[in-house]
Write a protein that holds these residues in place. Structure first.
Motif, PDB file in Angstrom:
ATOM      1  N   ASN A  25       0.825  -1.215   0.000  1.00 56.69           N
ATOM      2  CA  ASN A  25       0.000   0.000   0.000  1.00 56.69           C
ATOM      3  C   ASN A  25       0.858   1.263   0.000  1.00 56.69           C
ATOM      4  O   ASN A  25       0.632   2.207   0.763  1.00 56.69           O
ATOM      5  CB  ASN A  25      -0.954  -0.003   1.191  1.00 56.69           C
ATOM      6  CG  ASN A  25      -1.913  -1.175   1.153  1.00 56.69           C
ATOM      7  OD1 ASN A  25      -2.410  -1.540   0.095  1.00 56.69           O
ATOM      8  ND2 ASN A  25      -2.163  -1.775   2.308  1.00 56.69           N
ATOM      9  N   LYS A  26       1.886   1.236  -0.845  1.00 60.22           N
ATOM     10  CA  LYS A  26       2.774   2.384  -1.076  1.00 60.22           C
ATOM     11  C   LYS A  26       3.685   2.709   0.096  1.00 60.22           C
ATOM     12  O   LYS A  26       4.360   3.743   0.095  1.00 60.22           O
ATOM     13  CB  LYS A  26       1.965   3.627  -1.469  1.00 60.22           C
ATOM     14  CG  LYS A  26       1.147   3.453  -2.745  1.00 60.22           C
ATOM     15  CD  LYS A  26       0.462   4.740  -3.159  1.00 60.22           C
ATOM     16  CE  LYS A  26      -0.301   4.522  -4.469  1.00 60.22           C
ATOM     17  NZ  LYS A  26      -0.929   5.782  -4.967  1.00 60.22           N
ATOM     18  N   LYS A  27       3.755   1.804   1.083  1.00 60.37           N
ATOM     19  CA  LYS A  27       4.602   2.052   2.240  1.00 60.37           C
ATOM     20  C   LYS A  27       5.712   0.998   2.318  1.00 60.37           C
ATOM     21  O   LYS A  27       5.432  -0.202   2.233  1.00 60.37           O
ATOM     22  CB  LYS A  27       3.774   2.023   3.523  1.00 60.37           C
ATOM     23  CG  LYS A  27       2.756   3.158   3.626  1.00 60.37           C
ATOM     24  CD  LYS A  27       1.995   3.086   4.938  1.00 60.37           C
ATOM     25  CE  LYS A  27       0.990   4.227   5.033  1.00 60.37           C
ATOM     26  NZ  LYS A  27       0.228   4.181   6.318  1.00 60.37           N
ATOM     27  N   PRO A  28       6.970   1.428   2.469  1.00 58.62           N
ATOM     28  CA  PRO A  28       8.064   0.462   2.635  1.00 58.62           C
ATOM     29  C   PRO A  28       8.015  -0.142   4.032  1.00 58.62           C
ATOM     30  O   PRO A  28       8.157   0.562   5.028  1.00 58.62           O
ATOM     31  CB  PRO A  28       9.325   1.307   2.429  1.00 58.62           C
ATOM     32  CG  PRO A  28       8.911   2.700   2.778  1.00 58.62           C
ATOM     33  CD  PRO A  28       7.451   2.820   2.457  1.00 58.62           C
ATOM     34  N   GLN A  29       7.788  -1.446   4.113  1.00 57.69           N
ATOM     35  CA  GLN A  29       7.632  -2.096   5.407  1.00 57.69           C
ATOM     36  C   GLN A  29       8.948  -2.111   6.184  1.00 57.69           C
ATOM     37  O   GLN A  29      10.008  -2.405   5.632  1.00 57.69           O
ATOM     38  CB  GLN A  29       7.138  -3.533   5.227  1.00 57.69           C
ATOM     39  CG  GLN A  29       5.668  -3.629   4.870  1.00 57.69           C
ATOM     40  CD  GLN A  29       5.128  -5.038   5.058  1.00 57.69           C
ATOM     41  OE1 GLN A  29       5.825  -6.014   4.848  1.00 57.69           O
ATOM     42  NE2 GLN A  29       3.873  -5.129   5.435  1.00 57.69           N
ATOM     43  N   LEU A  30       8.839  -1.787   7.461  1.00 50.96           N
ATOM     44  CA  LEU A  30       9.972  -1.846   8.387  1.00 50.96           C
ATOM     45  C   LEU A  30      11.146  -1.001   7.909  1.00 50.96           C
ATOM     46  O   LEU A  30      12.308  -1.334   8.167  1.00 50.96           O
ATOM     47  CB  LEU A  30      10.409  -3.308   8.617  1.00 50.96           C
ATOM     48  CG  LEU A  30       9.350  -4.257   9.179  1.00 50.96           C
ATOM     49  CD1 LEU A  30       9.905  -5.661   9.339  1.00 50.96           C
ATOM     50  CD2 LEU A  30       8.806  -3.743  10.514  1.00 50.96           C
ATOM     51  N   TRP A  31      10.849   0.099   7.227  1.00 56.93           N
ATOM     52  CA  TRP A  31      11.926   0.927   6.711  1.00 56.93           C
ATOM     53  C   TRP A  31      12.902   1.390   7.799  1.00 56.93           C
ATOM     54  O   TRP A  31      14.128   1.375   7.577  1.00 56.93           O
ATOM     55  CB  TRP A  31      11.378   2.129   5.939  1.00 56.93           C
ATOM     56  CG  TRP A  31      12.437   3.146   5.641  1.00 56.93           C
ATOM     57  CD1 TRP A  31      12.512   4.417   6.070  1.00 56.93           C
ATOM     58  CD2 TRP A  31      13.618   2.935   4.848  1.00 56.93           C
ATOM     59  NE1 TRP A  31      13.641   5.033   5.617  1.00 56.93           N
ATOM     60  CE2 TRP A  31      14.347   4.135   4.859  1.00 56.93           C
ATOM     61  CE3 TRP A  31      14.127   1.834   4.142  1.00 56.93           C
ATOM     62  CZ2 TRP A  31      15.562   4.289   4.188  1.00 56.93           C
ATOM     63  CZ3 TRP A  31      15.345   1.983   3.475  1.00 56.93           C
ATOM     64  CH2 TRP A  31      16.041   3.199   3.503  1.00 56.93           C
ATOM     65  N   PRO A  32      12.462   1.789   9.005  1.00 53.07           N
ATOM     66  CA  PRO A  32      13.438   2.190  10.025  1.00 53.07           C
ATOM     67  C   PRO A  32      14.454   1.102  10.353  1.00 53.07           C
ATOM     68  O   PRO A  32      15.628   1.401  10.605  1.00 53.07           O
ATOM     69  CB  PRO A  32      12.560   2.520  11.245  1.00 53.07           C
ATOM     70  CG  PRO A  32      11.260   2.947  10.647  1.00 53.07           C
ATOM     71  CD  PRO A  32      11.069   2.037   9.459  1.00 53.07           C
ATOM     72  N   LEU A  33      14.037  -0.161  10.330  1.00 57.00           N
ATOM     73  CA  LEU A  33      14.976  -1.245  10.596  1.00 57.00           C
ATOM     74  C   LEU A  33      15.919  -1.458   9.412  1.00 57.00           C
ATOM     75  O   LEU A  33      17.111  -1.728   9.595  1.00 57.00           O
ATOM     76  CB  LEU A  33      14.223  -2.542  10.909  1.00 57.00           C
ATOM     77  CG  LEU A  33      13.389  -2.545  12.193  1.00 57.00           C
ATOM     78  CD1 LEU A  33      12.720  -3.910  12.390  1.00 57.00           C
ATOM     79  CD2 LEU A  33      14.236  -2.202  13.409  1.00 57.00           C
ATOM     80  N   HIS A  34      15.396  -1.358   8.197  1.00 56.96           N
ATOM     81  CA  HIS A  34      16.264  -1.450   7.014  1.00 56.96           C
ATOM     82  C   HIS A  34      17.279  -0.305   7.017  1.00 56.96           C
ATOM     83  O   HIS A  34      18.463  -0.502   6.722  1.00 56.96           O
ATOM     84  CB  HIS A  34      15.429  -1.403   5.738  1.00 56.96           C
ATOM     85  CG  HIS A  34      14.729  -2.677   5.411  1.00 56.96           C
ATOM     86  ND1 HIS A  34      15.351  -3.749   4.798  1.00 56.96           N
ATOM     87  CD2 HIS A  34      13.441  -3.065   5.621  1.00 56.96           C
ATOM     88  CE1 HIS A  34      14.490  -4.727   4.627  1.00 56.96           C
ATOM     89  NE2 HIS A  34      13.322  -4.346   5.120  1.00 56.96           N
TER      90      HIS A  34
END
Length: 268
Positions: A25-34
């Motif tokens: 849904n246009k959101k990068p999942q777990l981006w802070p951890l990546h």
């Protein structure tokens, strides 16, 4: 941000790192951890990384992709004499997008069969945990696959991971996962699962475990950022077959999925 080049150190020496993240849904999942892993890994490899423009591009790519996979590739760039980098390397970042493999949904629902890979991981503590670009061991592991996936051990027959995911199992009232200290990749979803287990007040132990430990498990699962949690239903080994219940793993799947939909700062 860059283009493929045969003079690039990524092509020449595997000098760089990458991460692969899911977009929903246009959101990068777990981006802070990546992002945290990219920063940590780049520092360990002495690669300068400007995170703010990278983050802006990730968000733009996610909005354009809607659902799928973004792979972020960080190379040390061109230059240097042989293996020696330039005094001031100029890293190159490239992006590629892909669909999420469709078979992951079936794996999540019904589980998979695994065996032990004949390929063993060598020890290099300086690279342990990093998702660096030299993945020839994983290429060999994939070439030797017989079942859906394979459990991979190190040179001393300690459990480490699977071909492209991290390993967890439940035994003696606690979850266990191999410590990533001498080899292997410290996956982002592994980090997230450990945070969720702590929130659920379920014990999760990290240590060096001999491969025989897995034969006494009650439940086993693999995980990564794309397939999330996949139960292992059968483990084929030289003395026979171990069968595992997937019920406890299914419960954890639901708990993790719920928190993935409403991630808060305490989990990141």
């Amino acid at each position: 941000m860059g283009a493929d080049n045969h003079r690039d150190r990524a092509f020449q020496y595997g000098d760089g790192l990458f991460t692969t993240l899911a977009v929903r849904n246009k959101k990068p999942q777990l981006w802070p951890l990546h992002k945290a892993r990219l920063l940590d890994d780049s520092q360990r490899l002495a690669l300068p990384l400007e995170i703010d423009p990278l983050e802006r591009e990730v968000q733009a790519q996610a909005r354009s992709l809607n659902n799928g996979v973004i792979k972020i590739h960080l190379s040390a760039g061109e230059g240097g004499r042989g293996y020696q980098r330039p005094a001031e390397p100029k890293p190159v970042i490239t992006f590629s997008t892909h669909p999420i493999p469709s078979f992951y949904r079936q794996w999540q629902d019904v589980g998979i069969d695994v065996d032990f890979s004949p390929v063993k991981l060598g020890h290099q503590p300086l690279l342990a945990g990093i998702k660096h670009l030299n993945r020839l061991e994983q290429v060999l592991i994939k070439q030797k696959l017989v079942k859906d996936d394979a459990i991979v051990c190190d040179m001393n027959d300690n459990l480490i991971e699977a071909s492209a995911s991290n390993l967890f199992w439940y035994a003696q009232g606690a979850w266990h996962t191999p410590a990533i200290t001498h080899c292997g990749v410290k996956g982002v979803f592994r980090t997230f699962v450990l945070k969720v287990l702590a929130l659920l007040e379920q014990s999760a132990l990290e240590s060096l475990y001999p491969k025989q430990q897995l034969l006494t498990a009650e439940n086993v699962f693999l995980c990564n950022s794309l397939m999330h949690i996949v139960p292992v239903k059968r483990l084929f080994h030289e003395d026979g077959v171990c069968e595992f219940s997937i019920d406890r793993v299914t419960q954890l799947q639901h708990a993790v999925a719920t928190r993935l939909l409403d991630v808060n700062e305490s989990l990141l």
